[in-house]
Design an enzyme around this catalytic site. Structure first.
Site, PDB file in Angstrom:
ATOM      1  N   SER A 148       0.857  -1.196   0.000  1.00  0.00           N
ATOM      2  CA  SER A 148       0.000   0.000   0.000  1.00  0.00           C
ATOM      3  C   SER A 148       0.886   1.237   0.000  1.00  0.00           C
ATOM      4  CB  SER A 148      -0.875   0.017   1.258  1.00  0.00           C
ATOM      5  OG  SER A 148      -1.449   1.300   1.445  1.00  0.00           O
ATOM      6  N   TYR A 161      -1.347  -1.078  10.373  1.00  0.00           N
ATOM      7  CA  TYR A 161      -1.488  -1.376   8.942  1.00  0.00           C
ATOM      8  C   TYR A 161      -0.226  -0.946   8.185  1.00  0.00           C
ATOM      9  CZ  TYR A 161      -3.671  -1.324   4.278  1.00  0.00           C
ATOM     10  OH  TYR A 161      -3.974  -1.544   2.959  1.00  0.00           O
TER      11      TYR A 161
HETATM   12  N1  LIG Z   1      -8.878  -0.633  -1.013  1.00  0.00           N
HETATM   13  C1  LIG Z   1      -7.826   0.166  -0.897  1.00  0.00           C
HETATM   14  O1  LIG Z   1      -7.950   1.390  -0.973  1.00  0.00           O
HETATM   15  C2  LIG Z   1      -6.450  -0.410  -0.670  1.00  0.00           C
HETATM   16  C3  LIG Z   1      -5.374   0.477  -0.656  1.00  0.00           C
HETATM   17  C4  LIG Z   1      -4.097  -0.015  -0.457  1.00  0.00           C
HETATM   18  C5  LIG Z   1      -3.892  -1.375  -0.304  1.00  0.00           C
HETATM   19  N2  LIG Z   1      -4.958  -2.212  -0.313  1.00  0.00           N
HETATM   20  C6  LIG Z   1      -4.689  -3.640  -0.126  1.00  0.00           C
HETATM   21  O2  LIG Z   1      -5.305  -4.368  -1.167  1.00  0.00           O
HETATM   22  C7  LIG Z   1      -5.679  -5.667  -0.689  1.00  0.00           C
HETATM   23  C8  LIG Z   1      -7.158  -5.878  -0.956  1.00  0.00           C
HETATM   24  O3  LIG Z   1      -7.853  -4.846  -0.286  1.00  0.00           O
HETATM   25  P1  LIG Z   1      -9.414  -4.609  -0.470  1.00  0.00           P
HETATM   26  O4  LIG Z   1      -9.625  -3.170  -0.312  1.00  0.00           O
HETATM   27  O5  LIG Z   1      -9.914  -5.319  -1.662  1.00  0.00           O
HETATM   28  O6  LIG Z   1      -9.926  -5.322   0.873  1.00  0.00           O
HETATM   29  P2  LIG Z   1     -11.270  -6.145   1.174  1.00  0.00           P
HETATM   30  O7  LIG Z   1     -12.388  -5.646   0.373  1.00  0.00           O
HETATM   31  O8  LIG Z   1     -11.396  -6.155   2.667  1.00  0.00           O
HETATM   32  O9  LIG Z   1     -10.881  -7.618   0.669  1.00  0.00           O
HETATM   33  C9  LIG Z   1      -9.902  -8.352   1.350  1.00  0.00           C
HETATM   34  C10 LIG Z   1      -9.839  -9.750   0.769  1.00  0.00           C
HETATM   35  O10 LIG Z   1      -8.876 -10.505   1.536  1.00  0.00           O
HETATM   36  C11 LIG Z   1      -9.480 -11.731   1.922  1.00  0.00           C
HETATM   37  N3  LIG Z   1      -8.895 -12.197   3.168  1.00  0.00           N
HETATM   38  C12 LIG Z   1      -8.827 -11.537   4.355  1.00  0.00           C
HETATM   39  N4  LIG Z   1      -8.256 -12.323   5.283  1.00  0.00           N
HETATM   40  C13 LIG Z   1      -7.952 -13.501   4.672  1.00  0.00           C
HETATM   41  C14 LIG Z   1      -7.366 -14.714   5.101  1.00  0.00           C
HETATM   42  N5  LIG Z   1      -6.958 -14.897   6.367  1.00  0.00           N
HETATM   43  N6  LIG Z   1      -7.217 -15.713   4.194  1.00  0.00           N
HETATM   44  C15 LIG Z   1      -7.622 -15.546   2.928  1.00  0.00           C
HETATM   45  N7  LIG Z   1      -8.187 -14.419   2.449  1.00  0.00           N
HETATM   46  C16 LIG Z   1      -8.362 -13.421   3.327  1.00  0.00           C
HETATM   47  C17 LIG Z   1     -10.965 -11.418   2.035  1.00  0.00           C
HETATM   48  O11 LIG Z   1     -11.752 -12.584   1.816  1.00  0.00           O
HETATM   49  P3  LIG Z   1     -12.419 -13.496   2.951  1.00  0.00           P
HETATM   50  O12 LIG Z   1     -12.857 -12.598   4.066  1.00  0.00           O
HETATM   51  O13 LIG Z   1     -13.515 -14.165   2.203  1.00  0.00           O
HETATM   52  O14 LIG Z   1     -11.331 -14.443   3.350  1.00  0.00           O
HETATM   53  C18 LIG Z   1     -11.157 -10.481   0.852  1.00  0.00           C
HETATM   54  O15 LIG Z   1     -11.349 -11.222  -0.329  1.00  0.00           O
HETATM   55  C19 LIG Z   1      -5.311  -5.689   0.805  1.00  0.00           C
HETATM   56  O16 LIG Z   1      -4.038  -6.277   0.977  1.00  0.00           O
HETATM   57  C20 LIG Z   1      -5.261  -4.214   1.161  1.00  0.00           C
HETATM   58  O17 LIG Z   1      -4.423  -3.950   2.269  1.00  0.00           O
HETATM   59  C21 LIG Z   1      -6.240  -1.775  -0.489  1.00  0.00           C
END
Ligand SMILES: NC(=O)c1ccc[n+]([C@@H]2O[C@H](COP(=O)([O-])OP(=O)(O)OC[C@H]3O[C@@H](n4cnc5c(N)ncnc54)[C@H](OP(=O)(O)O)[C@@H]3O)[C@@H](O)[C@H]2O)c1
Length: 266
Positions: A148, A161
């Site tokens: 991130s 985080y």
């Molecule tokens: N959205 C943003 O603005 C943003 C910005 C910077 C970085 N990121 C990074 O991008 C990635 C995805 O973020 P997002 O915004 O799409 O988050 P999200 O909507 O919360 O999705 C997170 C995903 O991770 C899975 N997950 C969580 N814990 C897990 C585990 N123990 N085993 C397997 N799967 C797991 C969840 O599925 P289940 O709950 O079904 O397991 C879900 O599919 C993350 O690493 C986040 O830190 C996001």
């Protein structure tokens, strides 16, 4: 003109049940790839299978769901064996599973740090071990680790985080030259704000917020390149990179303004 050959093998995406991972899975299926989509939620993965099979959403690729919790090392190792045995060699592993817990430094809980370290850092490392072991004998493969822009420098509410994401960036920098010698490419993915269930919980303004579909296109384009860092949206990343270069006095003058409930922070 001859059609460019499709790279052999499949793409494995962790954290694909919602948000960025889900949008990327759909984008890569549209681009003709075989995608193995993993997460813990079997029901959400079944929805994704249906969406990926929509006539408008399928450009010749296919999507295979695979339930796995990235914090369970033996289950992750078995998942990698299963993919390689039943679907094909993993050409690209996108280690995207991760979560966020906001932290207020005035009342921090060690348990929040442990949870984020377990999922964001160890969850990634537990995937890396079997994926690297599968790729290096072939001297081929690509690994993309989702960190991130909040890993560039410490920001209020992101003490836990940001710690995990800064660690992932540093880890990928360490691994890049070593894995290159083994014929494997590692990339770090630094998203800014993308509209997902994770950011839906944020109650502060999110500059340059991207829709997941646009983010997934930028992500997929980055996977087709060999650059180390895949970053989107670029404007936020550049601003935060400049912020990081400021002397600490100026850096904290900016970040102090981001602290919530500042009256008790005096
Ligand atoms: N959205 C943003 O603005 C943003 C910005 C910077 C970085 N990121 C990074 O991008 C990635 C995805 O973020 P997002 O915004 O799409 O988050 P999200 O909507 O919360 O999705 C997170 C995903 O991770 C899975 N997950 C969580 N814990 C897990 C585990 N123990 N085993 C397997 N799967 C797991 C969840 O599925 P289940 O709950 O079904 O397991 C879900 O599919 C993350 O690493 C986040 O830190 C996001």
């Amino acid at each position: 003109m001859t059609k460019q050959a499709e790279p052999p093998g499949c793409v494995w995406i962790t954290g694909a049940s919602q948000g960025l991972g889900r949008a990327l899975a759909l984008e890569l299926v549209r681009r003709g790839r075989t995608v193995v989509a993993s997460a813990r939620s079997a029901d959400k993965l079944e929805d994704l299978v249906r969406d990926a099979a929509e006539p408008t959403g399928n450009g010749g690729g296919r999507l295979v769901p695979l339930v796995v919790d990235v914090t369970d090392g033996p289950a992750v190792a078995e998942a990698v064996r299963k993919i390689e045995r039943e679907i094909g060699p993993i050409e690209t592993a996108v280690l995207n599973a991760g979560t966020h817990i906001p932290v207020d430094g005035r009342s921090l809980k060690a348990a929040d740090f442990r949870k984020l370290l377990d999922i964001n850092v160890m969850g990634t490392v537990l995937c890396l071990e079997p994926v690297i072991a599968a790729m290096t004998p072939r001297r081929r493969g690509r690994i993309a680790v989702v960190a991130s822009v909040s890993g560039y420098g410490g920001l209020p509410s992101a003490a836990a985080y940001g710690l995990t994401k800064a660690g992932l960036i540093n880890m990928c920098e360490s691994l890049r030259p070593e894995l290159a010698l083994a014929g494997v490419t590692i990339q770090v993915v630094n998203p800014g704000f993308v509209r997902t269930p994770l950011t839906d919980k944020n109650d502060f303004p999110m500059p340059f917020l991207m829709e997941p579909e646009a983010a997934a296109r930028a992500f997929a384009d980055g996977l087709a390149s060999n650059r180390f860092e895949i970053v989107f949206p670029r404007r936020l990343a550049y601003l935060l990179k400049v912020l990081r270069l400021l002397p600490y006095g100026l850096y904290f003058a900016v970040t102090k303004g981001m602290v919530k409930d500042r009256e008790s922070a005096a």
